[in-house]
Design a protein around this motif. Structure first.
Motif, PDB file in Angstrom:
ATOM      1  N   TYR A  27     -10.841   3.531   4.812  1.00 42.89           N
ATOM      2  CA  TYR A  27     -11.561   3.991   3.616  1.00 42.89           C
ATOM      3  C   TYR A  27     -11.417   5.495   3.400  1.00 42.89           C
ATOM      4  CZ  TYR A  27     -13.624  -0.572   4.359  1.00 42.89           C
ATOM      5  OH  TYR A  27     -13.798  -1.921   4.572  1.00 42.89           O
ATOM      6  N   GLU A  28     -11.034   6.200   4.464  1.00 41.49           N
ATOM      7  CA  GLU A  28     -10.869   7.646   4.342  1.00 41.49           C
ATOM      8  C   GLU A  28      -9.503   7.990   3.761  1.00 41.49           C
ATOM      9  OE1 GLU A  28     -13.389   9.877   5.576  1.00 41.49           O
ATOM     10  OE2 GLU A  28     -14.416   7.935   5.474  1.00 41.49           O
ATOM     11  N   TYR A  29      -8.634   6.995   3.662  1.00 42.02           N
ATOM     12  CA  TYR A  29      -7.258   7.288   3.261  1.00 42.02           C
ATOM     13  C   TYR A  29      -6.845   6.587   1.975  1.00 42.02           C
ATOM     14  CZ  TYR A  29      -3.031   9.659   4.481  1.00 42.02           C
ATOM     15  OH  TYR A  29      -2.007  10.548   4.472  1.00 42.02           O
ATOM     16  N   CYS A  30      -7.527   5.481   1.681  1.00 42.10           N
ATOM     17  CA  CYS A  30      -7.176   4.680   0.498  1.00 42.10           C
ATOM     18  C   CYS A  30      -7.343   5.528  -0.766  1.00 42.10           C
ATOM     19  CB  CYS A  30      -8.086   3.460   0.435  1.00 42.10           C
ATOM     20  SG  CYS A  30      -7.910   2.500  -1.074  1.00 42.10           S
ATOM     21  N   ILE A  31      -6.338   5.483  -1.664  1.00 39.39           N
ATOM     22  CA  ILE A  31      -6.425   6.274  -2.886  1.00 39.39           C
ATOM     23  C   ILE A  31      -7.047   5.477  -4.036  1.00 39.39           C
ATOM     24  CG2 ILE A  31      -4.479   7.744  -2.277  1.00 39.39           C
ATOM     25  CD1 ILE A  31      -2.724   6.155  -4.203  1.00 39.39           C
ATOM     26  N   GLY A  32      -7.255   4.187  -3.811  1.00 37.30           N
ATOM     27  CA  GLY A  32      -7.903   3.369  -4.840  1.00 37.30           C
ATOM     28  C   GLY A  32      -6.990   2.957  -5.975  1.00 37.30           C
ATOM     29  N   CYS A  33      -5.709   2.695  -5.689  1.00 36.36           N
ATOM     30  CA  CYS A  33      -4.781   2.311  -6.764  1.00 36.36           C
ATOM     31  C   CYS A  33      -4.870   0.814  -7.069  1.00 36.36           C
ATOM     32  CB  CYS A  33      -3.343   2.676  -6.407  1.00 36.36           C
ATOM     33  SG  CYS A  33      -2.606   1.667  -5.111  1.00 36.36           S
ATOM     34  N   ARG A  34      -5.401   0.038  -6.104  1.00 40.17           N
ATOM     35  CA  ARG A  34      -5.648  -1.402  -6.293  1.00 40.17           C
ATOM     36  C   ARG A  34      -4.377  -2.258  -6.348  1.00 40.17           C
ATOM     37  NH1 ARG A  34     -10.122  -0.051 -10.749  1.00 40.17           N
ATOM     38  NH2 ARG A  34      -9.587   2.060 -10.202  1.00 40.17           N
TER      39      ARG A  34
ATOM     40  N   LYS B 118     -17.162   3.301  -2.871  1.00 39.02           N
ATOM     41  CA  LYS B 118     -16.203   4.145  -2.141  1.00 39.02           C
ATOM     42  C   LYS B 118     -14.980   4.497  -2.973  1.00 39.02           C
ATOM     43  CE  LYS B 118     -17.144   2.434   2.567  1.00 39.02           C
ATOM     44  NZ  LYS B 118     -17.298   1.017   2.897  1.00 39.02           N
ATOM     45  N   GLY B 119     -14.739   3.757  -4.047  1.00 39.97           N
ATOM     46  CA  GLY B 119     -13.521   3.989  -4.825  1.00 39.97           C
ATOM     47  C   GLY B 119     -12.278   3.544  -4.088  1.00 39.97           C
ATOM     48  N   THR B 120     -12.441   2.554  -3.217  1.00 39.49           N
ATOM     49  CA  THR B 120     -11.301   2.075  -2.428  1.00 39.49           C
ATOM     50  C   THR B 120     -11.224   0.551  -2.503  1.00 39.49           C
ATOM     51  OG1 THR B 120     -12.585   1.712  -0.426  1.00 39.49           O
ATOM     52  CG2 THR B 120     -11.659   3.912  -0.738  1.00 39.49           C
TER      53      THR B 120
ATOM     54  N   CYS C 221       0.856  -1.198   0.000  1.00 40.41           N
ATOM     55  CA  CYS C 221       0.000   0.000   0.000  1.00 40.41           C
ATOM     56  C   CYS C 221       0.886   1.241   0.000  1.00 40.41           C
ATOM     57  CB  CYS C 221      -0.924   0.022   1.202  1.00 40.41           C
ATOM     58  SG  CYS C 221      -1.896   1.545   1.265  1.00 40.41           S
ATOM     59  N   PRO C 222       0.762   2.104  -1.033  1.00 43.98           N
ATOM     60  CA  PRO C 222       1.708   3.221  -1.130  1.00 43.98           C
ATOM     61  C   PRO C 222       1.482   4.326  -0.101  1.00 43.98           C
ATOM     62  CG  PRO C 222       0.106   3.338  -2.889  1.00 43.98           C
ATOM     63  CD  PRO C 222      -0.154   2.051  -2.169  1.00 43.98           C
ATOM     64  N   VAL C 223       0.294   4.354   0.507  1.00 44.75           N
ATOM     65  CA  VAL C 223       0.024   5.441   1.457  1.00 44.75           C
ATOM     66  C   VAL C 223      -0.233   4.936   2.873  1.00 44.75           C
ATOM     67  CG1 VAL C 223      -0.866   7.013  -0.289  1.00 44.75           C
ATOM     68  CG2 VAL C 223      -2.429   5.461   0.860  1.00 44.75           C
ATOM     69  N   GLY C 224      -0.137   3.639   3.081  1.00 42.33           N
ATOM     70  CA  GLY C 224      -0.376   3.093   4.421  1.00 42.33           C
ATOM     71  C   GLY C 224      -1.847   3.083   4.800  1.00 42.33           C
TER      72      GLY C 224
END
Lengths: 396, 256
Positions: free
Chosen positions: B158-165, B182-184, B141-144
């Protein structure tokens, strides 16, 4: 419909392919950037004078594509508004977290190098123009107009240093993209320590091919004869790097087949049923074998320049398509095998979708528009033609 | 009945105000109740627990109630091919081939589409996020945004995930999916909202035959610990070094 797209058993969550054509585009574009940049350093660092006519043009090409390298990723994110988190709170164990920094660093290197390479032109333009043009070029010159010999010498030294930093960062930018895939142990088609170097080599190949095509197009538009020395020198590098790239790609496949681990069956199914056409047909035959033979002939045949130019042009075009197929086979191919190793899925690209073919085409067109604008502001044509005349004169 | 104009206005406005404020008050009460339900107990200390999960494949009958209960409990869309848990059916044919399926994640059960006399052996294998001790999804996960809690549960912010998959690509078990709304990324939480309140995950609760067990690995008296001490167990894809915390009894070699 679903039934036809799935073969064997896939995990229920795998019905949807997660990384679309945009993620195919991303390594393709960064590859073109890295390749064009490395082509320019053949002159800037390694002092190959044959490349000089296109060296500055190559930098501008790298810049134009670098500008859009982020776009396919942004268009793909589920929450693009959070994209900057990757810069502010990078999770360092992730191969992806370095992207923002590596990209930004590289961007700065490329911009600085362009600035140094064009500084004399910018200063001259600033001194010899009036009105908004004067303002634009003065701003670009950062209001410093010193182009004395001493200053230029300092410029050149700094330029060389930058280019020397630039090569490893270009290699890093793209090798690292390979690691994003190569470091995924869950996917046997991706997981490989060869992936970064395979990506890098094919990047150099695609960058040089793009440069050759752009050079030929520009010379045709400008109605100027082609500098054959430059063209054949580029073609020679293209041939060498193509061999390295293909040898590595083959080595990867041969090891997989020879070691024949648990995943061998599904990978053979992938190669035979799913990506046979794009792998054997486009990536290997069209993108490697044919250009290999054509470029070999270009090196062997004497005179007959018209034919040789055509062969170089065709090789470059085929290589550009072949490298795109290679990215496709990695990114899409890897997702078409189930991690259960017992089945496959099929990626069906859609046209009108934010992750569809249309945005991919748009993203691929933008760099050419940027290149047109940048070459309008910083014309590199002088080097491309001056050298030419010298050659023309000396050969007569 | 005689109503003065004044009374009429009074009653009328009471009705109007009541009708308008009623749903608001009810909505607020529901929200408060839900908030209470999903927030962990105040006296829950995540350092005192370390959760583990046992699947007894020999008991599973493939009814799919677990997968159904999970979707209901966690509001996982029923009309999309996304699952936090599912059941796989393995049928090893007499000719040696293993046929695997999990139609709609087993929610609607299974149908007999192969004649019995062609089957050598058959069994069900429930699947769920392994909440690995060494989770590749957390690593990439690139953003933790995805992380392991102190009590050993892998969750998504879910508030932090950027949705890169990237995490979906990195999970070797296909346990993650993309939440379109949610796009996550999204995944099984072992019903974190329940277990932190002393309840069992919905899938464990729903299993009619006790094929799914859940408990605290820090508690030496817990059922999961007793099974781990007594039984011969295995995990999925141990060679990948992910150290799963979902332990299987009777895991056959054909299981993927």
């Amino acid at each position: 419909m679903m039934e036809n797209l799935v073969w064997g058993y896939i995990y229920p969550n795998e019905a949807e392919i997660q990384w679309s054509i945009l993620i195919v585009l991303y390594p393709y574009i960064t590859g073109l950037v890295a390749g064009a940049f490395i082509a320019s350093s053949l002159y800037h660092v390694f002092g190959n004078k044959d490349i000089k006519p296109v060296a500055r043009f190559a930098l501008l090409t790298a810049f134009a594509f670098l500008c859009v390298a982020m776009l396919p990723l942004l268009a793909h994110l589920g929450n693009p508004q959070r994209a900057l988190s990757i810069m502010f709170t990078p999770h360092l164990s992730s191969a992806m977290s370095g992207f923002g920094y590596i990209f930004s660093f590289y961007f700065i290197v490329v911009v600085l190098e362009i600035w140094l390479a064009f500084r004399v032109d910018i200063v001259n333009a600033a001194l010899n123009s009036r009105g908004w043009k004067e303002l634009l070029y003065s701003a670009l010159a950062l209001f410093s107009y010193d182009i004395s010999e001493k200053a230029l010498e300092a410029d050149e030294k700094l330029g060389r240093k930058l280019a020397i930093i630039g090569i490893p960062s270009a290699a890093f930018l793209h090798g690292y993209v390979g690691f994003i895939f190569g470091g995924i142990k869950a996917n046997p088609w991706w997981s490989s320590s060869l992936m970064p170097i395979i990506f890098l080599m094919s990047a150099i190949v695609s960058g040089i091919a793009l440069l050759i095509l752009l050079y030929l197009v520009v010379m045709r538009i400008k109605k100027h004869p082609i500098n054959h020395k430059t063209l054949y020198s580029l073609a020679h590098y293209l041939w060498v790097f193509l061999i390295v790239a293909v040898v590595l790609e083959m080595l990867e496949i041969i090891s997989i087949k020879y070691e024949a681990l648990e995943e061998i069956e599904i990978i053979e199914h992938l190669l035979a049923e799913k990506i046979a056409f794009t792998f054997y047909g486009i990536q290997l035959t069209m993108g490697a074998l044919i250009p290999f033979i054509l470029l070999l002939l270009v090196g062997v045949i004497k005179n007959r320049d018209k034919l040789k130019v055509a062969m170089v042009a065709i090789s470059s075009m085929f290589i550009l398509i072949g490298v795109f197929a290679m990215r496709w086979n990695v990114v899409i191919g890897g997702q078409e095998i189930s991690k259960s190793l017992a089945g496959t899925m099929t990626y069906v690209p859609v046209f009108f979708h934010h992750e569809g073919v249309l945005p991919a085409i748009i993203i691929l067109i933008i760099p050419f528009i940027i290149l047109r604008v940048v070459t309008y502001i910083l014309p590199p044509w002088k080097d491309m033609m001056e050298e030419n005349e010298e050659v023309a004169v000396s050969s007569e | 009945m005689n109503l003065s104009r004044r009374d009429f206005t009074k009653i009328g406005s009471k009705i109007v105000i009541g009708a308008a404020s009623g749903p608001v008050i009810i909505d607020a009460l529901v929200k408060k109740a839900r908030a209470l339900e999903i927030s962990p107990l105040r006296d829950y200390d995540w350092n005192e627990h370390f959760w583990g999960y046992v699947v007894d494949t020999t008991k599973c009958i493939g009814c799919g109630r677990c997968a159904n209960a999970c979707k209901l409990e966690n509001e996982v869309p029923f009309d999309e091919p996304v699952y936090r848990t599912w059941v796989e059916r393995y049928r090893v044919l007499k000719e040696g081939e293993a046929v695997i399926d999990s139609p709609n994640g087993s929610i609607d059960g299974f149908t007999d589409d192969i004649p019995e006399d062609e089957i050598n052996k058959a069994f069900y294998v429930p699947k769920i996020c392994n909440h690995c001790e060494n989770p590749p999804c957390v690593q990439v996960c690139p953003v933790g945004a995805t992380y392991t809690t102190n009590d050993g549960v892998v969750l998504v912010d879910y508030e932090y995930c950027i949705g890169c998959r990237y995490c979906i690509q990195a999970c070797p078990y296909g346990a993650r999916y993309y939440n379109n709304e949610k796009g996550t990324a999204d995944k099984c939480t072992w019903c974190y909202h329940r277990i932190t309140r002393g309840l069992l995950p919905a899938c464990v609760k729903a299993c009619p035959v006790g094929a799914r067990k859940f408990g605290d690995l820090k508690d030496t008296e817990s059922e999961v610990n007793k099974i781990l001490d007594r039984e011969r167990i295995n995990v999925h894809k141990p060679e990948l070094g992910t150290k799963p915390k979902v332990y299987y009894i009777g895991l056959d070699r054909v299981v993927r």
